[in-house]
Motif scaffolding. Structure first.
Motif, PDB file in Angstrom:
ATOM      1  N   ARG A  74     104.474  82.789  23.456  1.00  0.00           N
ATOM      2  CA  ARG A  74     103.083  82.658  23.882  1.00  0.00           C
ATOM      3  C   ARG A  74     102.524  81.273  23.570  1.00  0.00           C
ATOM      4  O   ARG A  74     101.897  80.639  24.417  1.00  0.00           O
ATOM      5  N   GLU A  75     102.740  80.792  22.349  1.00  0.00           N
ATOM      6  CA  GLU A  75     102.122  79.537  21.922  1.00  0.00           C
ATOM      7  C   GLU A  75     102.837  78.305  22.481  1.00  0.00           C
ATOM      8  O   GLU A  75     102.198  77.393  22.991  1.00  0.00           O
ATOM      9  N   ASP A  76     104.126  78.268  22.357  1.00  0.00           N
ATOM     10  CA  ASP A  76     104.869  77.064  22.731  1.00  0.00           C
ATOM     11  C   ASP A  76     105.202  77.015  24.223  1.00  0.00           C
ATOM     12  O   ASP A  76     105.159  75.956  24.838  1.00  0.00           O
ATOM     13  N   LEU A  77     105.551  78.159  24.783  1.00  0.00           N
ATOM     14  CA  LEU A  77     105.995  78.180  26.169  1.00  0.00           C
ATOM     15  C   LEU A  77     104.913  78.623  27.147  1.00  0.00           C
ATOM     16  O   LEU A  77     105.082  78.506  28.357  1.00  0.00           O
ATOM     17  N   GLY A  78     103.805  79.177  26.639  1.00  0.00           N
ATOM     18  CA  GLY A  78     102.720  79.612  27.503  1.00  0.00           C
ATOM     19  C   GLY A  78     103.048  80.854  28.317  1.00  0.00           C
ATOM     20  O   GLY A  78     102.472  81.083  29.379  1.00  0.00           O
ATOM     21  N   LEU A  79     103.963  81.675  27.853  1.00  0.00           N
ATOM     22  CA  LEU A  79     104.347  82.890  28.578  1.00  0.00           C
ATOM     23  C   LEU A  79     103.339  84.005  28.327  1.00  0.00           C
ATOM     24  O   LEU A  79     102.665  84.037  27.297  1.00  0.00           O
ATOM     25  N   VAL A  80     103.237  84.925  29.283  1.00  0.00           N
ATOM     26  CA  VAL A  80     102.332  86.070  29.160  1.00  0.00           C
ATOM     27  C   VAL A  80     103.097  87.342  29.485  1.00  0.00           C
ATOM     28  O   VAL A  80     104.137  87.312  30.134  1.00  0.00           O
ATOM     29  N   LYS A  81     102.554  88.452  29.044  1.00  0.00           N
ATOM     30  CA  LYS A  81     103.157  89.748  29.368  1.00  0.00           C
ATOM     31  C   LYS A  81     102.760  90.128  30.793  1.00  0.00           C
ATOM     32  O   LYS A  81     101.759  89.648  31.320  1.00  0.00           O
ATOM     33  N   PRO A  82     103.556  91.010  31.423  1.00  0.00           N
ATOM     34  CA  PRO A  82     103.181  91.452  32.773  1.00  0.00           C
ATOM     35  C   PRO A  82     101.799  92.108  32.757  1.00  0.00           C
ATOM     36  O   PRO A  82     101.483  92.899  31.875  1.00  0.00           O
ATOM     37  N   GLY A  83     100.952  91.722  33.733  1.00  0.00           N
ATOM     38  CA  GLY A  83      99.620  92.285  33.840  1.00  0.00           C
ATOM     39  C   GLY A  83      98.573  91.469  33.105  1.00  0.00           C
ATOM     40  O   GLY A  83      97.384  91.704  33.288  1.00  0.00           O
ATOM     41  N   GLU A  84      98.965  90.543  32.252  1.00  0.00           N
ATOM     42  CA  GLU A  84      98.000  89.708  31.544  1.00  0.00           C
ATOM     43  C   GLU A  84      97.644  88.502  32.408  1.00  0.00           C
ATOM     44  O   GLU A  84      98.452  88.023  33.210  1.00  0.00           O
ATOM     45  N   ILE A  85      96.455  88.004  32.227  1.00  0.00           N
ATOM     46  CA  ILE A  85      96.026  86.808  32.938  1.00  0.00           C
ATOM     47  C   ILE A  85      96.063  85.652  31.948  1.00  0.00           C
ATOM     48  O   ILE A  85      95.429  85.715  30.887  1.00  0.00           O
ATOM     49  N   PRO A  86      96.803  84.617  32.278  1.00  0.00           N
ATOM     50  CA  PRO A  86      96.886  83.493  31.337  1.00  0.00           C
ATOM     51  C   PRO A  86      95.552  82.749  31.272  1.00  0.00           C
ATOM     52  O   PRO A  86      94.860  82.583  32.269  1.00  0.00           O
ATOM     53  N   TYR A  87      95.191  82.313  30.095  1.00  0.00           N
ATOM     54  CA  TYR A  87      93.969  81.561  29.889  1.00  0.00           C
ATOM     55  C   TYR A  87      94.359  80.115  29.592  1.00  0.00           C
ATOM     56  O   TYR A  87      95.087  79.834  28.635  1.00  0.00           O
ATOM     57  N   ILE A  88      93.896  79.210  30.431  1.00  0.00           N
ATOM     58  CA  ILE A  88      94.185  77.793  30.237  1.00  0.00           C
ATOM     59  C   ILE A  88      92.858  77.080  30.044  1.00  0.00           C
ATOM     60  O   ILE A  88      92.054  77.000  30.975  1.00  0.00           O
ATOM     61  N   PRO A  89      92.562  76.598  28.850  1.00  0.00           N
ATOM     62  CA  PRO A  89      91.269  75.951  28.621  1.00  0.00           C
ATOM     63  C   PRO A  89      91.182  74.629  29.393  1.00  0.00           C
ATOM     64  O   PRO A  89      92.168  73.908  29.521  1.00  0.00           O
ATOM     65  N   MET A  90      90.000  74.320  29.865  1.00  0.00           N
ATOM     66  CA  MET A  90      89.758  73.064  30.583  1.00  0.00           C
ATOM     67  C   MET A  90      89.485  71.980  29.555  1.00  0.00           C
ATOM     68  O   MET A  90      88.728  72.187  28.620  1.00  0.00           O
ATOM     69  N   GLU A  91      90.066  70.843  29.758  1.00  0.00           N
ATOM     70  CA  GLU A  91      89.815  69.718  28.868  1.00  0.00           C
ATOM     71  C   GLU A  91      88.691  68.888  29.440  1.00  0.00           C
ATOM     72  O   GLU A  91      88.576  68.703  30.642  1.00  0.00           O
TER      73      GLU A  91
END
Length: 92
Positions: A74-91
């Motif tokens: 989750r932290e290093d590779l940015g992977l998510v579980k099926p059904g989850e929506i990834p959160y990418i903060p805007m810089e």
């Protein structure tokens, strides 16, 4: 009357032997010092390698834990579980 200068061969040979043995002893001391320094450097490298090995062994033990693997994914590779929506903060 002038004194005639004579070389005392015994003393000359004695001085030559003393100089030769001094040269040998100093040479051996220099080689001993170099060998001692090499041993100290090798010991330091060995200790550093031992610390790296210990850290790698600990990492290997942590990698057998599924929760740790999930955290890394989750932290290093940015992977998510099926059904989850990834959160990418805007810089900004």
């Amino acid at each position: 009357m002038r004194r005639k200068y004579r070389i005392n061969w015994f003393n000359a040979i004695l001085v030559a032997f003393a100089a030769y043995f001094s040269y040998l002893i100093i040479g051996q001391q220099v080689e001993l010092f170099i060998a001692k320094r090499s041993a100290e450097v090798a010991q330091a490298q060995f200790e550093q390698a031992r610390q790296v090995n210990r850290a790698l062994q600990e990492e290997k033990a942590r990698l057998s834990n599924l929760q740790y693997i999930e955290k890394l994914a989750r932290e290093d590779l940015g992977l998510v579980k099926p059904g989850e929506i990834p959160y990418i903060p805007m810089e900004k």
